[in-house]
Scaffold this active site. Structure first.
Site, PDB file in Angstrom:
ATOM      1  N   LYS A 213     -12.870  -8.029  -9.516  1.00 26.32           N
ATOM      2  CA  LYS A 213     -13.362  -8.729 -10.712  1.00 26.32           C
ATOM      3  C   LYS A 213     -13.248 -10.252 -10.588  1.00 26.32           C
ATOM      4  O   LYS A 213     -14.057 -10.980 -11.175  1.00 26.32           O
ATOM      5  CB  LYS A 213     -12.626  -8.232 -11.958  1.00 26.32           C
ATOM      6  CG  LYS A 213     -11.161  -8.628 -11.993  1.00 26.32           C
ATOM      7  CD  LYS A 213     -10.809  -9.490 -13.191  1.00 26.32           C
ATOM      8  CE  LYS A 213      -9.466 -10.151 -12.963  1.00 26.32           C
ATOM      9  NZ  LYS A 213      -8.329  -9.243 -13.130  1.00 26.32           N
ATOM     10  N   SER A 276     -10.764 -17.953 -17.931  1.00 27.67           N
ATOM     11  CA  SER A 276     -10.691 -17.492 -16.543  1.00 27.67           C
ATOM     12  C   SER A 276     -10.883 -18.647 -15.569  1.00 27.67           C
ATOM     13  O   SER A 276     -11.884 -19.347 -15.594  1.00 27.67           O
ATOM     14  CB  SER A 276     -11.756 -16.426 -16.285  1.00 27.67           C
ATOM     15  OG  SER A 276     -11.947 -16.261 -14.887  1.00 27.67           O
TER      16      SER A 276
END
Lengths: 353, 353
Positions: A213, A276
């Protein structure tokens, strides 16, 4: 040993081992970045007595004094039952289980320092990534270095952005271990009003979902930086997850894991979040910055930058094509522009899904 | 007939039929909302001669004159090979295939007006939803009303927010039909430099994914309106997709469809997008507005508001629990507050994933 910076990613694949029976009353958390600190809070809120180890003595001192980390987790107060120390053996003494929360490429060093010194102890890591040079998954590194078997090692993974969990926003996670009894005890040790842990026995799938991911998040960030919207991001997420699942099946994982919290859930949270690091790095590259500029500005390398090559190598070793990972590798390590990489993906022939 | 408003959702389940062989040169698109207009542009860019039917004569006139629709698709120019008309029989005359792009609850009326009058003609819809009162999927309504068999009917679904595709941002979609030859011809008729269509034979799965995603988008919007972040949204998306897949399997769908573009892809795009009407409606409710206030302000009801009840009824008829749909029904139709609904979901016991 590289300096662990603030880790704002969702947690990734991880490993855990337990000593003795019953729910563990004392837990050691190795690593006081944003995820390690958040995990210490979860365990404390679930009733554990927690030792949180910070590598830097000055961070340990300020966490002990102020009970908060304004850089990593602004506005979050550490529960009273979290004891902070920079002394690793003191943190590990008497711990029923050990949580490791450091960047994946420094896991081997930490595991050697900590867990391996305690023949009876166990290790649990909250990491993502595949080791450079060996293509081992992180739980495999833990087993190898700490000399424990796989059923002593668990993975915690899911849509778990540290800052949101630390702010007690509702979330779910997966606690995965080949020994279901161990998974159930860790489930009890992490159940709080804001976190719902589910058990799962597919360690390989959970770990792989958490590792890949980060790379897919870089690809999503690049598309966003180039000005593309939600269709493009959703297409990258969907095709990226399908490719991850194919690799997972080749490694023995259950394909359904990728449709769950540790696959889809973690991926969607990471690829959507402004928190992120991997997505942000991709976005800067998509806007035209060079990798050197981005790394210079952030002072550190996001997890997916180093893990994309070993993941591609792992896939190639099993004859699995992973076009999205491949394109991230081209941009990160071979000087291809994000726009050129995108054009190559779109110009391929289509077929059955 | 209710007034079709601007449709900013991703496309949903759909039905298509073809007359004669070879790639269709003439296509009729029934409905000039944002998705119908975008689909007309796709077909024209792929080389078709397109007749676009607008229900309101004044809209047909302005589309014909200005070649753009500043309300639905600002900044987008209609290709010269799109001919706009408010005369349905004229739009249908000589069409090799028919695309229907109207709100799902008015499909039956439109199908009766148009397709059923042409015994040899086919129908393709770009809709989402399950019909109120009958719990039929939209392709079933098309078959029933137009008197055609299932293999004449195809579904187009994927992460396809109309405005982004109309702006020629890269995206992928699924063209689904039980007859693969029909699917391949539609694939050829929709392939453009910005859209990659994949074929698929699981009409039930594609259609169901497109229908339930509107309801899940309302749930995501409600969570966002209450101030929750990316972990919560990712958890709702993941659990919602798992519940949709369970219903799909009960209806005979392939579970892998839900991991693909028409399942996960469409769901992620819709739940992330500020362009989604369903998500926006949920967000307003999450912030404390009443349903009556939101409907009054927007002048229309989002697809998921009307489809959540028949979907829950369909699931109950097959013994499938769908907690996320159930909670949307409670908020939409039984006066339960979004916060109370969220608390009920979080307080359930956890188990294996």
């Amino acid at each position: 040993v590289s300096r662990p910076g603030p880790d704002l990613e969702a947690s990734g694949p991880a490993a855990a081992g337990l000593v003795g029976g019953g729910p563990p009353a004392v837990a050691a958390v190795m690593g006081a970045g944003s995820w390690g600190t958040t995990f210490a809070k979860i365990l404390a809120d679930a009733g554990c007595d927690v030792r949180l180890w910070a590598r830097r003595p000055e961070l340990a001192r300020s966490l002990r004094g102020d009970r908060c980390n304004p850089q990593y987790l602004p506005g979050v107060r550490l529960p009273a039952s979290v004891h902070v120390t920079a002394d690793a053996p003191a943190a590990l003494a008497g711990a029923g289980f050990v949580v490791i929360a450091v960047p994946s490429q420094m896991l081997r060093q930490l595991a050697a320092v900590g867990a391996a010194r305690r023949p009876g102890g166990g290790v649990r890591d909250l990491l993502k990534g595949v080791e450079l040079g060996t293509t081992l998954r992180m739980s495999e590194v833990v087993c190898q270095v700490a000399g424990v078997t796989g059923e002593r090692v668990a993975v915690v993974s899911g849509p778990n952005l540290a800052r949101e969990i630390a702010a007690e926003q509702p979330a779910a996670t997966v606690v995965s271990c080949t020994d279901e009894a161990v998974a159930r005890r860790l489930q009890a040790a992490t159940r709080t009003p804001y976190l719902r842990p589910y058990t799962n026995r597919d360690v390989v799938g959970c770990e792989l979902g958490g590792a890949v991911k980060n790379v897919i998040a870089i690809a999503c960030g690049m598309a966003e930086g180039m000005g593309f919207g939600d269709n493009t991001r959703a297409s990258i997420i969907t095709r990226g997850l399908a490719q991850t699942a194919r690799l997972g099946v080749a490694l023995g994982a259950d394909p359904m894991t990728f449709a769950g919290l540790a696959g889809l859930g973690d991926l969607v949270a990471t690829c959507s979040s402004p928190l992120s690091r991997n997505r942000s790095l991709g976005e800067a590259l998509g806007r035209g910055a060079s990798l050197a500029e981005v790394v210079h500005e952030h002072g550190q390398v996001a997890e997916g930058v180093t893990s994309c090559q070993p993941i591609l190598q792992l896939a190639a070793g099993h004859g699995i094509g992973m076009s999205i990972v491949e394109h991230v590798v081209l941009v990160m390590h071979e000087g291809v522009s994000p726009r050129e990489a995108m054009t190559r993906v779109m110009s391929r022939d289509t077929g059955a899904e």
